[in-house]
Design an enzyme around this catalytic site. Structure first.
Site, PDB file in Angstrom:
ATOM      1  N   GLN A  52     -15.761   3.101   1.838  1.00 30.64           N
ATOM      2  CA  GLN A  52     -15.267   4.392   1.993  1.00 30.64           C
ATOM      3  C   GLN A  52     -16.136   5.170   1.563  1.00 30.64           C
ATOM      4  O   GLN A  52     -16.199   6.230   1.628  1.00 30.64           O
ATOM      5  CB  GLN A  52     -14.204   4.507   1.718  1.00 30.64           C
ATOM      6  CG  GLN A  52     -13.121   3.241   2.512  1.00 30.64           C
ATOM      7  CD  GLN A  52     -12.735   3.583   3.610  1.00 30.64           C
ATOM      8  OE1 GLN A  52     -12.626   4.651   4.005  1.00 30.64           O
ATOM      9  NE2 GLN A  52     -13.124   3.145   4.436  1.00 30.64           N
ATOM     10  N   ARG A  57      -6.227   4.516   7.907  1.00 32.87           N
ATOM     11  CA  ARG A  57      -6.672   4.548   6.308  1.00 32.87           C
ATOM     12  C   ARG A  57      -6.404   4.967   5.119  1.00 32.87           C
ATOM     13  O   ARG A  57      -6.176   4.479   3.642  1.00 32.87           O
ATOM     14  CB  ARG A  57      -8.393   4.856   6.107  1.00 32.87           C
ATOM     15  CG  ARG A  57      -9.181   3.637   6.773  1.00 32.87           C
ATOM     16  CD  ARG A  57     -10.632   4.257   7.521  1.00 32.87           C
ATOM     17  NE  ARG A  57     -11.924   3.077   7.537  1.00 32.87           N
ATOM     18  CZ  ARG A  57     -12.828   3.470   8.589  1.00 32.87           C
ATOM     19  NH1 ARG A  57     -13.027   4.660   8.569  1.00 32.87           N
ATOM     20  NH2 ARG A  57     -13.381   2.563   8.622  1.00 32.87           N
ATOM     21  N   TYR A  89      -9.050  -4.371   3.342  1.00 34.23           N
ATOM     22  CA  TYR A  89      -9.105  -3.601   5.165  1.00 34.23           C
ATOM     23  C   TYR A  89      -9.426  -2.431   5.072  1.00 34.23           C
ATOM     24  O   TYR A  89      -8.983  -1.288   4.174  1.00 34.23           O
ATOM     25  CB  TYR A  89      -8.003  -4.721   5.387  1.00 34.23           C
ATOM     26  CG  TYR A  89      -6.136  -3.922   4.692  1.00 34.23           C
ATOM     27  CD1 TYR A  89      -6.008  -2.958   3.718  1.00 34.23           C
ATOM     28  CD2 TYR A  89      -4.970  -5.566   5.309  1.00 34.23           C
ATOM     29  CE1 TYR A  89      -5.076  -2.798   3.706  1.00 34.23           C
ATOM     30  CE2 TYR A  89      -4.447  -4.639   4.985  1.00 34.23           C
ATOM     31  CZ  TYR A  89      -3.910  -4.167   4.063  1.00 34.23           C
ATOM     32  OH  TYR A  89      -2.606  -3.651   3.491  1.00 34.23           O
ATOM     33  N   GLU A  90      -9.099  -2.029   6.393  1.00 35.57           N
ATOM     34  CA  GLU A  90      -9.585  -1.132   7.163  1.00 35.57           C
ATOM     35  C   GLU A  90     -10.705  -0.062   6.483  1.00 35.57           C
ATOM     36  O   GLU A  90     -10.976   0.912   6.157  1.00 35.57           O
ATOM     37  CB  GLU A  90      -8.439  -0.106   6.880  1.00 35.57           C
ATOM     38  CG  GLU A  90      -7.238  -0.490   7.401  1.00 35.57           C
ATOM     39  CD  GLU A  90      -7.234  -0.810   9.435  1.00 35.57           C
ATOM     40  OE1 GLU A  90      -7.562  -0.093   9.474  1.00 35.57           O
ATOM     41  OE2 GLU A  90      -6.191  -1.891   9.406  1.00 35.57           O
ATOM     42  N   GLY A  91     -12.157  -0.866   6.562  1.00 29.30           N
ATOM     43  CA  GLY A  91     -13.649  -0.775   5.581  1.00 29.30           C
ATOM     44  C   GLY A  91     -13.371  -0.996   4.253  1.00 29.30           C
ATOM     45  O   GLY A  91     -12.654   0.136   3.005  1.00 29.30           O
TER      46      GLY A  91
END
Length: 592
Positions: free
Chosen positions: A447, A297, A440-442
């Site tokens: 977040q 992240r 991506y990655e949340g």
């Protein structure tokens, strides 16, 4: 596209003038003997050379050609394997890796700059070594000694790549409902069956083996996220002597055809009774994977910064050369048919905004990296504080840097006008590549919810108070008159952040929807305030030399621009964050 030039002057300024990292390293036993200012500068210089000379030149062709899929095999664009091999041979994949297994053990303050350099050179390329470093971090932290000895040296050497396999067609953010299964074998290994999607580097032709870290559930696992375990699944099984054995039950079903990052293979990966090995404890896989996810992240945030840096360089070169119209004050280049577009206020606004946000976010990346280094290498109160601040600011780094990154790649496109919209100039590639970083990655909304829910409300603002205390300590230490043009607006901003935090926590006590309603706006208020803190620190370091040193002069003027034109953005965001959640929920679904 302008040739990429690494901002080494700014990186060295941040490390040694603003954060005085070399002095910090000397106080940390694990770093004191292996790292000093000269070593760090040499590392950054060599990384800059490989990025400028080997990686950046293949970016355009990588985007144009993309990866190709043929019956389960993937071919990367011309030059990618050669550049990866050169990068790996230099030890760059293991720069921050475990020294006991072939890594170099360098701190995050250096590897974060390394990541920016490579991401700015080409975002697609950066994903192959970046995912490998992240997978190695999870394995180093949670794997058995036997797994670490068998896999880490080859991953750090770039002989084997790494992936993270989380998402399934029906399970993205809600990983508790994944269906991939793991069944124990008699020899202590496991047999995995299931499918994963959106797997970056899930198949490629640049390394001889690929090490997948896979989330799966045992047959008797509890429901939800508490029943997830983590497994290491190699593409090729590895013999006891370290040589490659037969192909494992892992295959690539297809690749995604994407808006950007065309040279990065995004795969559907199928596990058909694939042999795997437990990493960490049974049913503790999500926590183990989050070691990698949190690393990724921050890395994704830096991708946004890298694209933004490249956009600024491209737009600046174009603006200085493009002749259009005359300045409002009269011709500035009377010997030419027109002035450069640098004379126009709107162009200068876009360029200065890109410059101020790039340098401010780079500084903030250093601040966050410093906390990560303290959490890893320090002890006692310093370690605890570093851990708390790193946790607080991980979602900020991912979301704020990538939101600003897209804004700035679009601004660069706007500076180029029509030339920014066509492929010939390369600017539109930056817009397309950068866009994924918000997803991506949340996603960035996730977040924001992580920040306001887990990192703020869950501890009643305790982590945020650590950050606010850092800012107030800086303010108290700098009462000198020449700093007041920065200290006064910073004081107002941190006061506002503290007040907003309290108001949202109080409102959430009576309306559960309030946190979600305020989350994205709150994250951006935090971001602009944190960058103001960074600009005040940079101004403090630059002021003494600003009369005679052009670099320092530019720093001080850019700081003034940030406080006058960009920090006020937080005011409208604060008003929006305070508005009632009912505005989002009063409209019935059928009326949308």
């Amino acid at each position: 596209m302008a040739e990429y030039s690494v901002a080494l002057d700014d990186m060295n300024f941040l490390l040694f003038d603003v954060f005085q990292a070399d002095k910090m390293w000397q106080q940390l036993p694990e770093l004191a003997e292996s790292l000093d200012k000269d070593t760090a500068q040499a590392i950054l210089l060599e990384c800059a050379k490989i990025a400028e000379q080997e990686i950046a030149p293949i970016s355009r062709q990588g985007d144009e050609v993309g990866v190709t899929f043929n019956e389960g095999s993937i071919t990367t664009p011309p030059g990618f394997k050669q550049a990866f091999d050169t990068y790996a041979e230099g030890g760059w994949i293991g720069l921050g890796g475990d020294i006991n297994f072939g890594g170099m053990g360098m701190p995050k303050m250096l590897t974060a700059l390394q990541e920016e350099i490579v991401c700015a050179a080409d975002m697609s390329f950066s994903l192959y070594p970046g995912l490998t470093s992240g997978a190695a971090l999870s394995l180093s932290t949670h794997g058995s000694e036997a797994l670490k000895e068998q896999f880490l040296p080859r991953m750090y050497a770039g002989e084997w790549a790494g992936t993270m396999c989380l998402t399934e067609a029906h399970a993205g953010t809600d990983l508790g409902i994944i269906r991939t299964k793991a069944v124990a074998n008699d020899d202590g290994s496991y047999r995995l069956t299931g499918g994963k999607i959106f797997i970056t580097g899930g198949e490629q032709d640049i390394t001889e083996n690929i090490i997948h870290l896979v989330l799966a559930k045992l047959p008797d696992a509890p429901k939800g996220p508490k029943g997830i375990s983590l497994f290491l699944v190699p593409k090729f099984n590895v013999n006891d002597d370290g040589s490659l054995g037969e192909r494992n039950g892992v295959s690539c079903g297809s690749i995604e055809h994407k808006m950007g990052i065309h040279a990065s293979a995004t795969c559907v990966i199928n596990f058909d009774g694939a042999k795997g090995y437990l990493v960490g404890e049974v049913n503790k896989g999500l926590a183990a994977m989050f070691t990698m996810m949190n690393y990724e992240r921050i890395g994704v945030g830096i991708q946004g910064l890298g694209a933004s840096v490249r956009s600024y360089q491209n737009a600046l070169e174009y603006a200085k050369e493009r002749l259009q119209s005359r300045a409002a004050t009269g011709p500035q280049s009377p010997d030419k048919e027109a002035d450069s577009i640098m004379v126009h206020a709107d162009v200068r606004r876009m360029l200065l905004t890109m410059k101020a946000m790039n340098e401010g976010n780079r500084a903030l990346a250093m601040y966050i990296s410093q906390q990560l280094d303290l959490s890893k290498f320090a002890s006692g109160e310093a370690q605890q504080k570093g851990e708390a601040l790193a946790a607080l600011m991980t979602p900020l780094a991912k979301a704020f840097f990538t939101d600003v990154g897209l804004e700035n790649t679009i601004a660069g496109q706007q500076v180029l006008g029509g030339h920014g919209y066509v492929r010939e100039w390369g600017q539109e590639q930056l817009v397309r590549d950068c866009r994924i970083a918000q997803i991506y990655e949340g996603t960035n909304g996730i977040q924001a919810m992580d920040l306001i829910g887990r990192k703020l409300a869950a501890n009643r603002g305790e982590y945020m108070q650590l950050f606010i205390a850092d800012v107030r300590a800086f303010i108290a230490a700098n009462p000198q008159a020449e700093m007041q043009e920065f200290i006064q607006p910073l004081t107002a901003a941190v006061d506002d952040l503290q007040g907003l935090t309290q108001d949202i926590l109080i409102a959430a006590g009576t309306d559960p929807n309030q946190l979600g309603s305020a989350a994205c706006d709150y994250l951006h208020v935090f971001g602009y305030t944190a960058v103001a803190f960074m600009w005040a620190r940079m101004a403090l370091a630059a002021l003494p030399e600003s009369a005679s040193n052009d670099f320092c002069k530019a720093k001080v003027h850019t700081a003034r621009y940030y406080f006058a034109r960009l920090l006020p953005r937080r005011l409208s965001l604060m008003a929006s964050a305070r508005s009632a959640a009912a505005h989002l929920y009063n409209l019935e679904d059928e009326l949308f």
